[in-house]
Motif scaffolding. Structure first.
Motif, PDB file in Angstrom:
ATOM      1  N   SER A   1     -14.770   3.203  -1.068  1.00 63.43           N
ATOM      2  CA  SER A   1     -14.675   4.318  -0.449  1.00 63.43           C
ATOM      3  C   SER A   1     -15.302   5.706  -1.004  1.00 63.43           C
ATOM      4  O   SER A   1     -15.942   6.397  -0.438  1.00 63.43           O
ATOM      5  CB  SER A   1     -13.164   4.972  -0.065  1.00 63.43           C
ATOM      6  N   ARG A   2     -15.531   5.450  -2.403  1.00 62.94           N
ATOM      7  CA  ARG A   2     -16.335   6.422  -3.153  1.00 62.94           C
ATOM      8  C   ARG A   2     -17.802   6.629  -2.774  1.00 62.94           C
ATOM      9  O   ARG A   2     -18.575   7.594  -3.269  1.00 62.94           O
ATOM     10  CB  ARG A   2     -15.880   6.292  -4.733  1.00 62.94           C
TER      11      ARG A   2
ATOM     12  N   SER B   1     -10.254  -2.971   3.766  1.00 63.46           N
ATOM     13  CA  SER B   1     -10.481  -3.591   2.521  1.00 63.46           C
ATOM     14  C   SER B   1     -10.618  -5.154   2.182  1.00 63.46           C
ATOM     15  O   SER B   1     -11.086  -5.950   1.476  1.00 63.46           O
ATOM     16  CB  SER B   1      -9.256  -3.407   1.561  1.00 63.46           C
TER      17      SER B   1
ATOM     18  N   GLN C   1      -6.799  11.343  -0.834  1.00 64.04           N
ATOM     19  CA  GLN C   1      -5.597  10.749  -0.117  1.00 64.04           C
ATOM     20  C   GLN C   1      -6.053   9.783   1.307  1.00 64.04           C
ATOM     21  O   GLN C   1      -5.588   8.929   1.554  1.00 64.04           O
ATOM     22  CB  GLN C   1      -4.572  11.872   0.182  1.00 64.04           C
TER      23      GLN C   1
ATOM     24  N   ASP D   1       1.012  -1.250   0.027  1.00 64.59           N
ATOM     25  CA  ASP D   1       0.060   0.010   0.179  1.00 64.59           C
ATOM     26  C   ASP D   1       0.946   1.138   0.061  1.00 64.59           C
ATOM     27  O   ASP D   1       1.284   1.552   1.122  1.00 64.59           O
ATOM     28  CB  ASP D   1      -1.018  -0.140   1.341  1.00 64.59           C
TER      29      ASP D   1
ATOM     30  N   GLY E   1      -0.076   4.082  -0.684  1.00 65.05           N
ATOM     31  CA  GLY E   1      -0.859   5.492  -0.417  1.00 65.05           C
ATOM     32  C   GLY E   1      -0.528   5.745   1.050  1.00 65.05           C
ATOM     33  O   GLY E   1      -0.854   6.753   1.436  1.00 65.05           O
TER      34      GLY E   1
ATOM     35  N   SER F   1     -11.934   5.256  -9.636  1.00 59.70           N
ATOM     36  CA  SER F   1     -11.265   4.729  -8.578  1.00 59.70           C
ATOM     37  C   SER F   1     -11.296   6.082  -7.580  1.00 59.70           C
ATOM     38  O   SER F   1     -11.344   7.236  -7.809  1.00 59.70           O
ATOM     39  CB  SER F   1      -9.763   4.543  -9.005  1.00 59.70           C
ATOM     40  N   GLU F   2     -10.714   5.606  -6.172  1.00 58.51           N
ATOM     41  CA  GLU F   2     -10.482   6.507  -5.246  1.00 58.51           C
ATOM     42  C   GLU F   2      -9.271   7.569  -5.565  1.00 58.51           C
ATOM     43  O   GLU F   2      -8.150   7.163  -5.953  1.00 58.51           O
ATOM     44  CB  GLU F   2     -10.661   6.145  -3.931  1.00 58.51           C
ATOM     45  N   GLN F   3      -9.651   9.155  -5.612  1.00 54.65           N
ATOM     46  CA  GLN F   3      -8.667  10.034  -5.678  1.00 54.65           C
ATOM     47  C   GLN F   3      -8.227  10.877  -4.549  1.00 54.65           C
ATOM     48  O   GLN F   3      -7.356  11.403  -4.397  1.00 54.65           O
ATOM     49  CB  GLN F   3      -9.317  10.969  -6.895  1.00 54.65           C
TER      50      GLN F   3
ATOM     51  N   THR G   1      -7.174   6.754   0.462  1.00 52.06           N
ATOM     52  CA  THR G   1      -6.500   5.538   0.072  1.00 52.06           C
ATOM     53  C   THR G   1      -5.372   5.448   0.753  1.00 52.06           C
ATOM     54  O   THR G   1      -4.494   4.241   0.800  1.00 52.06           O
ATOM     55  CB  THR G   1      -5.745   6.264  -1.356  1.00 52.06           C
ATOM     56  N   GLU G   2      -5.075   5.852   1.806  1.00 47.87           N
ATOM     57  CA  GLU G   2      -3.984   5.884   2.828  1.00 47.87           C
ATOM     58  C   GLU G   2      -4.356   4.774   3.922  1.00 47.87           C
ATOM     59  O   GLU G   2      -5.370   5.168   4.841  1.00 47.87           O
ATOM     60  CB  GLU G   2      -3.359   7.044   3.299  1.00 47.87           C
TER      61      GLU G   2
END
Length: 810
Positions: free
Chosen positions: A319-320, A312, A302, A148, A150, A298-300, A305-306
């Motif tokens: 997450s969107r 997951s 931060q 990961d 992110g 896709s998720e943009q 994504t981190e």
């Protein structure tokens, strides 16, 4: 005598095998004078430090020793604040590949990578990477979710190119790592080194990539004494401004906010974003969607994504969903129309707590709150305007428990929950997951049982889904069997993502791969599969498929591959008709694709693909072909630009068009799609960068005048006499344009200033007969949206503040 010699030979072979499996150990000593991180190894701390050396290649060939002129020597020391690492990476300077990239971008670079695992459990690694340019990358990694990148930490490094190679110095503050308070702990430790020019990769402790996750092959770090986990508290205050111009109107927005990371305990961290700001998230690659399922991106952002590896688990978190389009609809009275329906919902705040105990129990808690959102409705006769709630104040929650064991297995329990205020739907999903590999790392079983509960205004619905996979995970030849099931009421889409339910599917896969180079290839892979699908209710057959794929890498680092897939006989599509219980039959679809990707180490390289599909079905002449090419030029180590062109053409495709009363209308259509995109980066150094991203997507759909009606037997007929004139014009001309131009400056560790200019265009019409340039001309007649944003983030470490005050008081 002969038997004795045979016995000795067998004994020596067994002994060498046992010795080869022993873990290397590096003994570390404390220093009272920490080294200066400058890439010059003249510090006293390095004089007596033990060396980690004698690296072994695992890619492309396992077991090869280092070349004499490319040896690697690593030393480590520590104090009360940090771990310090020095690596002397011998090489000829002209062979060192060093492309200047942004953080976490490996580019065409040699690299040195450190893996630290304070729990020494083979499953929860912290990876820290340094490139010859001085750029950093970091990730957390585990066998279930991979790496990961992110995840970002704040640590220090320096690089110096010398006559016989390059030198790396690193300082890893304890705040970067999660570990318990132990008197004399043993940590998992591994070093990687890659030579990009040949793609050779070496490790300090040898790897066997034919079986098991790579964490099982870490060495060990001993000698740490009386180190205490620090107070892990850091602040990321930010300020941003956004100016937006569209259709003659200019709006601006200013925001101040704060992100916080706090170590609640030795192994658990709280991440919070207060007054979130996602103004510089990248644009979505929108496409024309003619299918029955929602279009997702896709998720943009931060924060989402981190560090989300725990959340997951089971693919229950998309997450969107948080801050996405409102879940409700409006109720219109006579003469009313919607003048403003929001596309997104504002996220008020979000937080996540995650970590893992010394005994391998991972715990994750996620929470986000979104604000109440209204649509605006206007009466076209009186002009009266009113608002209606389309998304109430909403709360999103996830709780995860994940117990790891044996260094390669885990059992997890996850629950997701969405609660909306007032008379709106709520949702709850619970999953029990198991991922178990035997101690020899040769076979794996994965099992999942998930249950959803949706509370609609008209009552509750409860659904069930299961997954079972058994596979051989070692050696050249591998195989697996899988079964997946979901009933008609299974629904996770309030916080997860599943395109469809109601399936009962079976699959078998087999593959052969190499781990040693052949005469002409570094490696190759051959795979095949067979799938058989049914509905869960009723238990009807829906289709089957099988296929083959092949990919390989040459000795000159060119990659290529091919695949072919076939759906034999009748296939029953229960989703294209958009009506429960109805299905559409198609037959004997075949598709194939060829691709090549040349060596990115060269100044000029390219990717290309070519493919096609056809239906071998009576009275149907559907054909499809596509090709794409993406050349890239690396002008120097700082400047890279790539261009991509993709073309797709479908002739005589058949699909859902409209519903007239009880009749489901299908059309025969030609669809043409062209995508142009450009990506460019100029990195002044590791801290200053310019980047450009551009994409133009254009797609047209042209229908035949005569339309079909779907019959109860799944076949199409023109006997009902529908034409295009009987329905709303289905022809489409869809055109989008996005351009991002940004500058970023990392002016201090963890701190960044970024400026972004963006423009966007969109056009949707029925002018399907227009060619590309006519459509582009029409696109530029639409109002263009111009956006400029400036964002400043500053990193503040509590420990640094505390040390400053302690020095002043002393």
């Amino acid at each position: 005598m002969k038997n004795r010699l045979n016995f000795i030979l067998v004994f020596m072979l067994c002994l060498s095998s046992i010795l080869a499996q022993e873990k290397k150990t590096l003994q570390i000593s404390r220093t009272d004078n920490p080294p200066k991180i400058d890439g010059v190894l003249d510090d006293a701390a390095w004089v007596e430090a033990m060396e980690a050396k004698d690296f072994t290649q695992f890619r492309p060939t396992m077991g090869v020793a280092e070349k004499d002129f490319q040896k690697t020597v690593v030393k480590m020391t520590y104090d009360n604040d940090a771990i310090y690492i020095a690596a002397y990476l011998y090489d000829k300077p002209e062979l060192i590949m060093k492309q200047v990239t942004s953080r976490d971008n490996f580019g065409q670079n040699d690299f040195f990578l450190v893996v630290l695992n304070p729990n020494n459990d083979a499953q929860n690694d912290t990876e820290l990477v340094v490139f010859p340019t001085g750029t950093q990358a970091d990730a957390i990694a585990n066998p279930s979710n991979g790496e990961d990148f992110g995840w970002n930490a704040v640590w220090d490094s320096a690089v110096k190119i010398v006559d016989d190679g390059w030198i790396v110095e690193m300082k890893i503050p304890y705040a970067v790592l999660r570990f318990s308070n132990q008197e004399e702990p043993t940590w998992g430790l591994q070093f990687h080194r890659q030579f990009r020019q040949t793609r050779e990769q070496y490790t300090w402790n040898p790897l066997d990539i034919t079986k098991g996750n790579i964490g099982l092959y870490h060495g060990e770090l001993k000698g740490l004494k009386d180190i205490e986990p620090p107070t892990r508290l850091s602040f990321y205050p930010f300020a941003s401004t956004l100016i937006n111009t569209f259709d003659g109107k200019t709006t601006d927005d200013y925001s101040l906010g704060l992100d916080v990371k706090y170590g609640i305990s030795e192994n658990f961290t709280l991440d919070m974003t207060l007054i979130p700001d996602f103004s510089q998230a990248g644009f979505d690659n929108r496409t024309l969607n003619l299918g029955p399922f929602e279009q997702t991106f896709s998720e943009q952002r931060q924060f989402f994504t981190e560090g989300v590896d725990l959340f997951s688990k089971g693919n229950l978190f998309f997450s969107r969903r948080v801050g996405n389009r409102p879940s409700g609809n409006v109720t219109l009275n006579t003469n009313e129309e919607v003048t403003d329906f929001p596309n997104t919902v504002k996220v008020l705040n979000a937080a996540k707590v995650s970590g893992r105990t010394k005994k391998g129990l991972g715990i994750g808690v996620f929470n986000a709150i979104t604000e109440k959102t209204n649509a605006i409705i206007r009466d076209s006769i009186t002009g009266a305007v009113r608002e209606e709630v389309v998304e109430p104040l909403s709360n999103y929650n996830i709780i995860v428990l994940d117990q790891q064991f044996n260094g390669n297995s885990s059992i997890s329990l996850i629950n997701t929950n969405v609660t909306r205020s007032g008379h709106f739907r709520d949702a709850n999903v619970t999953g029990l997951l198991a991922d178990i590999t035997n101690k020899k790392n040769t076979y794996n079983i994965e099992g999942q049982v998930k249950m959803s509960n949706v509370n609609n205004l008209d009552g509750n619905t409860t659904g069930l889904s299961t997954l079972f996979i058994a596979r051989k995970v070692h050696g050249n030849f591998r195989y697996s069997f899988d079964h997946s099931y979901a009933d008609t009421k299974y629904n996770i889409n309030d916080l997860g993502l599943q395109y469809r339910n109601n399936f009962n599917n079976f699959g078998v896969d087999a593959s052969y791969r190499t781990f040693e180079p052949t005469k002409k290839l570094n490696n190759y892979y051959i795979g095949t599969y067979i799938n058989y699908t049914r509905l869960a209710d009723p238990g009807e057959y829906t289709g089957s498929s099988f296929g083959f794929n092949y990919n390989a890498q040459t000795k000159t680092l060119h990659n290529f591959g091919a695949n072919i897939n076939h759906q034999p006989g009748k296939q029953f599509d229960y989703f294209e008709p958009r009506a429960e219980g109805r299905y559409f039959i198609y037959e004997n679809r075949v598709n194939s694709n060829l691709w090549v990707s040349t060596n990115y180490n060269k100044t000029f390289a390219f990717d290309a693909n070519l493919g096609g599909a056809a239906y071998f079905e009576k009275n149907r002449n559907t054909k499809e072909y596509w090709f794409g090419v993406s050349p890239r030029v690396r002008f120097n180590d700082k400047f890279l630009i790539s261009y991509s062109f993709d073309y797709n053409m479908v002739y005589n495709d058949r699909g859902y068009t409209d519903t007239q009363g009880n009749d489901i209308i299908f059309g025969e259509r030609d669809q043409k799609t062209i995508v142009n995109s450009i990506s460019g980066n100029y990195n002044f150094n590791s801290f200053h960068a310019l980047s450009l991203t551009f994409r133009n997507y254009w797609s047209t759909v042209m229908y035949d005048n005569e339309l079909f009606t779907l019959q109860d037997n799944g076949r199409l007929t023109k006997d009902t006499g529908y034409t295009v004139n009987d329905i709303e014009d289905p022809n489409v001309n869809f055109n989008t344009w996005n351009l991002d131009f940004s500058y970023s400056w990392q002016f201090a560790p963890g701190s960044q200033l970024s400026a972004l200019y963006r423009n966007q265009l969109f056009n949707f019409s029925n002018a399907s007969s227009d060619d590309y340039f006519d459509s582009l001309s029409d696109l530029f007649e639409q109002p263009i949206q111009h956006t400029f944003s400036l964002r400043l983030v500053y990193f503040i470490d509590y420990n640094n503040i505390k040390n400053v005050f302690n020095k002043k008081s002393s």
